[in-house]
Design a protein around this motif. Structure first.
Motif, PDB file in Angstrom:
ATOM      1  N   PHE A  93       0.824  -1.212   0.000  1.00  0.00           N
ATOM      2  CA  PHE A  93       0.000   0.000   0.000  1.00  0.00           C
ATOM      3  C   PHE A  93       0.856   1.259   0.000  1.00  0.00           C
ATOM      4  O   PHE A  93       1.993   1.272   0.485  1.00  0.00           O
ATOM      5  N   PHE A  94       0.272   2.305  -0.567  1.00  0.00           N
ATOM      6  CA  PHE A  94       0.785   3.674  -0.488  1.00  0.00           C
ATOM      7  C   PHE A  94      -0.243   4.460   0.305  1.00  0.00           C
ATOM      8  O   PHE A  94      -1.440   4.407   0.010  1.00  0.00           O
ATOM      9  N   VAL A  95       0.198   5.219   1.305  1.00  0.00           N
ATOM     10  CA  VAL A  95      -0.721   6.042   2.084  1.00  0.00           C
ATOM     11  C   VAL A  95      -0.187   7.470   2.114  1.00  0.00           C
ATOM     12  O   VAL A  95       1.015   7.702   2.263  1.00  0.00           O
ATOM     13  N   GLU A  96      -1.082   8.427   1.926  1.00  0.00           N
ATOM     14  CA  GLU A  96      -0.671   9.821   1.964  1.00  0.00           C
ATOM     15  C   GLU A  96      -0.198  10.207   3.366  1.00  0.00           C
ATOM     16  O   GLU A  96      -0.518   9.554   4.358  1.00  0.00           O
ATOM     17  N   LYS A  97       0.607  11.260   3.411  1.00  0.00           N
ATOM     18  CA  LYS A  97       1.081  11.763   4.691  1.00  0.00           C
ATOM     19  C   LYS A  97      -0.026  12.592   5.341  1.00  0.00           C
ATOM     20  O   LYS A  97      -0.944  13.059   4.650  1.00  0.00           O
ATOM     21  N   PRO A  98       0.034  12.832   6.667  1.00  0.00           N
ATOM     22  CA  PRO A  98       0.904  12.159   7.632  1.00  0.00           C
ATOM     23  C   PRO A  98       0.404  10.751   7.898  1.00  0.00           C
ATOM     24  O   PRO A  98      -0.688  10.372   7.456  1.00  0.00           O
ATOM     25  N   LEU A  99       1.184   9.980   8.639  1.00  0.00           N
ATOM     26  CA  LEU A  99       0.823   8.588   8.863  1.00  0.00           C
ATOM     27  C   LEU A  99      -0.495   8.450   9.615  1.00  0.00           C
ATOM     28  O   LEU A  99      -1.296   7.556   9.314  1.00  0.00           O
ATOM     29  N   ILE A 119       5.243  -4.485   1.364  1.00  0.00           N
ATOM     30  CA  ILE A 119       5.880  -3.262   0.868  1.00  0.00           C
ATOM     31  C   ILE A 119       4.917  -2.104   1.059  1.00  0.00           C
ATOM     32  O   ILE A 119       3.722  -2.210   0.757  1.00  0.00           O
ATOM     33  N   ASN A 120       5.418  -0.995   1.579  1.00  0.00           N
ATOM     34  CA  ASN A 120       4.554   0.154   1.824  1.00  0.00           C
ATOM     35  C   ASN A 120       5.327   1.456   1.693  1.00  0.00           C
ATOM     36  O   ASN A 120       6.565   1.466   1.724  1.00  0.00           O
ATOM     37  N   MET A 121       4.584   2.529   1.541  1.00  0.00           N
ATOM     38  CA  MET A 121       5.209   3.841   1.358  1.00  0.00           C
ATOM     39  C   MET A 121       4.256   4.918   1.852  1.00  0.00           C
ATOM     40  O   MET A 121       3.042   4.797   1.726  1.00  0.00           O
ATOM     41  N   VAL A 122       4.823   5.965   2.446  1.00  0.00           N
ATOM     42  CA  VAL A 122       4.052   7.110   2.918  1.00  0.00           C
ATOM     43  C   VAL A 122       4.442   8.319   2.066  1.00  0.00           C
ATOM     44  O   VAL A 122       5.610   8.499   1.728  1.00  0.00           O
ATOM     45  N   ASP A 312       8.901   4.218   4.289  1.00  0.00           N
ATOM     46  CA  ASP A 312       7.837   3.349   4.773  1.00  0.00           C
ATOM     47  C   ASP A 312       7.203   3.856   6.058  1.00  0.00           C
ATOM     48  O   ASP A 312       7.504   4.953   6.545  1.00  0.00           O
ATOM     49  N   VAL A 313       6.313   3.042   6.595  1.00  0.00           N
ATOM     50  CA  VAL A 313       5.571   3.398   7.802  1.00  0.00           C
ATOM     51  C   VAL A 313       6.502   3.680   8.978  1.00  0.00           C
ATOM     52  O   VAL A 313       6.278   4.633   9.744  1.00  0.00           O
ATOM     53  N   LEU A 314       7.567   2.905   9.128  1.00  0.00           N
ATOM     54  CA  LEU A 314       8.492   3.138  10.246  1.00  0.00           C
ATOM     55  C   LEU A 314       9.187   4.489  10.117  1.00  0.00           C
ATOM     56  O   LEU A 314       9.408   5.188  11.109  1.00  0.00           O
ATOM     57  N   TYR A 315       9.538   4.871   8.881  1.00  0.00           N
ATOM     58  CA  TYR A 315      10.137   6.200   8.687  1.00  0.00           C
ATOM     59  C   TYR A 315       9.110   7.281   9.037  1.00  0.00           C
ATOM     60  O   TYR A 315       9.407   8.246   9.751  1.00  0.00           O
TER      61      TYR A 315
END
Length: 343
Positions: A93-99, A119-122, A312-315
């Motif tokens: 997934f890709f999720v817009e910021k902020p988390l 795999i994920n990305m913010v 990613d989510v952790l970042y």
């Protein structure tokens, strides 16, 4: 034949339409489904994308569609639960910021990802801006020596009268200009200069009832760098969001805006300028700025190649920790440590 990714989109607001338009232009992507609670948007989207399936509930979409990737572009409070649903289904997934609206809200998502990684990305899109990449290359090269002090701001003219609606509700967005807008500034400061250890913040509401229109914070980085950030969406004269970062360092000075990077080195005794026009690298489609195309290409390629995105989510959780700490500091009226919140 090259694999094509079946992509579903959750949310068809401004950012959903932006990412959807870019994804539709990519040969390696097939947008197959959209989930949005607004039926009016369904009618509009069907008129231009008749091949896509439309759902009122994202859970039904995740259940019925065979998706390789999901884009989440909805109000902030919905980011973590929809991302969690993707993890449960094993869908990148890709999720817009902020988390999320707070660190606490994001903890269950982080725990699910540790149990079942995908795999994920913010969407911290400024990592894909030419001038920001140039500034980072300069900082990492070491030519400036030790960074000593910085000042930074992010301003936009958005709210100049009493404001209501969803985007000004703390329970929905997590805050005002700091969490919604200046999260981009916090992100770039961390990406350029490393972790922030301590903050002392202040916030002020004037036009908005529940969230802040102005925010300011002293920052102390783990490296020893110190400085401040200032942000507002209630200043006149900023039609578009404007960022400026100025850094005094051991061997020179760096200035970064969204239009240029300027570098002064004591050794040369002169300024060198790098403008976005000369740094520009072309993209296959430019919708909203080339950085958005690069961002989506990076997400798609990461899934196709089975590689982590690096955003990613952790970042993003590290960025959330800083904004949360600024809010807590403002409430307590003192400097505080940027702490891990149970993840």
């Amino acid at each position: 034949m090259k694999k094509k990714l079946n992509v579903g989109l959750v949310g068809m607001g401004k950012m959903g339409i932006l990412h959807g338009g870019i994804l539709c232009s990519m040969d390696s992507v097939v947008p197959v489904a959209v989930a949005d609670t607004e039926t009016m948007l369904h009618s509009f989207a069907k008129s231009i994308l008749p091949q896509m399936n439309f759902y009122k509930d994202y859970r039904e979409m995740l259940e019925k569609e065979r998706l390789d990737l999901v884009y989440i572009t909805v109000p902030t409070v919905l980011h973590p639960p929809i991302a969690e649903a993707c993890v449960e289904k094993g869908i990148p997934f890709f999720v817009e910021k902020p988390l999320g609206i707070s660190c606490e809200q994001c903890v269950p998502l982080i725990r699910k990802l540790r149990e079942k990684p995908v795999i994920n990305m913010v969407g911290y899109v400024l990592h894909f801006q030419d001038v920001v990449r140039k500034a980072r290359a300069i900082v990492q090269s070491g030519v400036l020596g030790e960074p000593i002090h910085l000042k930074s701001y992010m301003y936009v003219t958005q709210t100049l009268s009493k404001s209501g609606g969803t985007k000004y509700k703390k329970s929905v967005m997590g805050g005002g200009v700091l969490n919604v807008v200046a999260t981009h500034l916090v992100d770039i400061l961390v990406w350029l200069f490393g972790d922030i250890a301590q903050v002392q913040g202040s916030v002020k509401s004037y036009h908005s009832h529940e969230v802040e229109d102005f925010a300011h914070s002293y920052l102390r980085f783990r490296s020893g760098l110190e400085g401040y950030l200032d942000t507002s969406w209630s200043l006149r004269g900023y039609r578009l969001p404007e960022i400026k970062i100025e850094v005094e360092a051991e061997k020179g000075r760096l200035i970064l805006t969204e239009d240029y990077v300027k570098l002064f080195l004591d050794a040369s005794g002169r300024w060198e300028s790098f403008f976005k026009q000369t740094l520009y690298e072309s993209v296959e489609i430019d919708v909203g700025g080339p950085e958005f195309t690069r961002e989506d290409r990076h997400m798609v390629d990461s899934v196709l190649n089975g590689k982590e995105t690096g955003l990613d989510v952790l970042y993003a959780y590290e960025i959330q920790r800083v904004t949360d700490a600024i809010y807590r500091s403002a409430q307590m009226g003192q400097m505080i440590e940027v702490k891990n919140i149970g993840a």
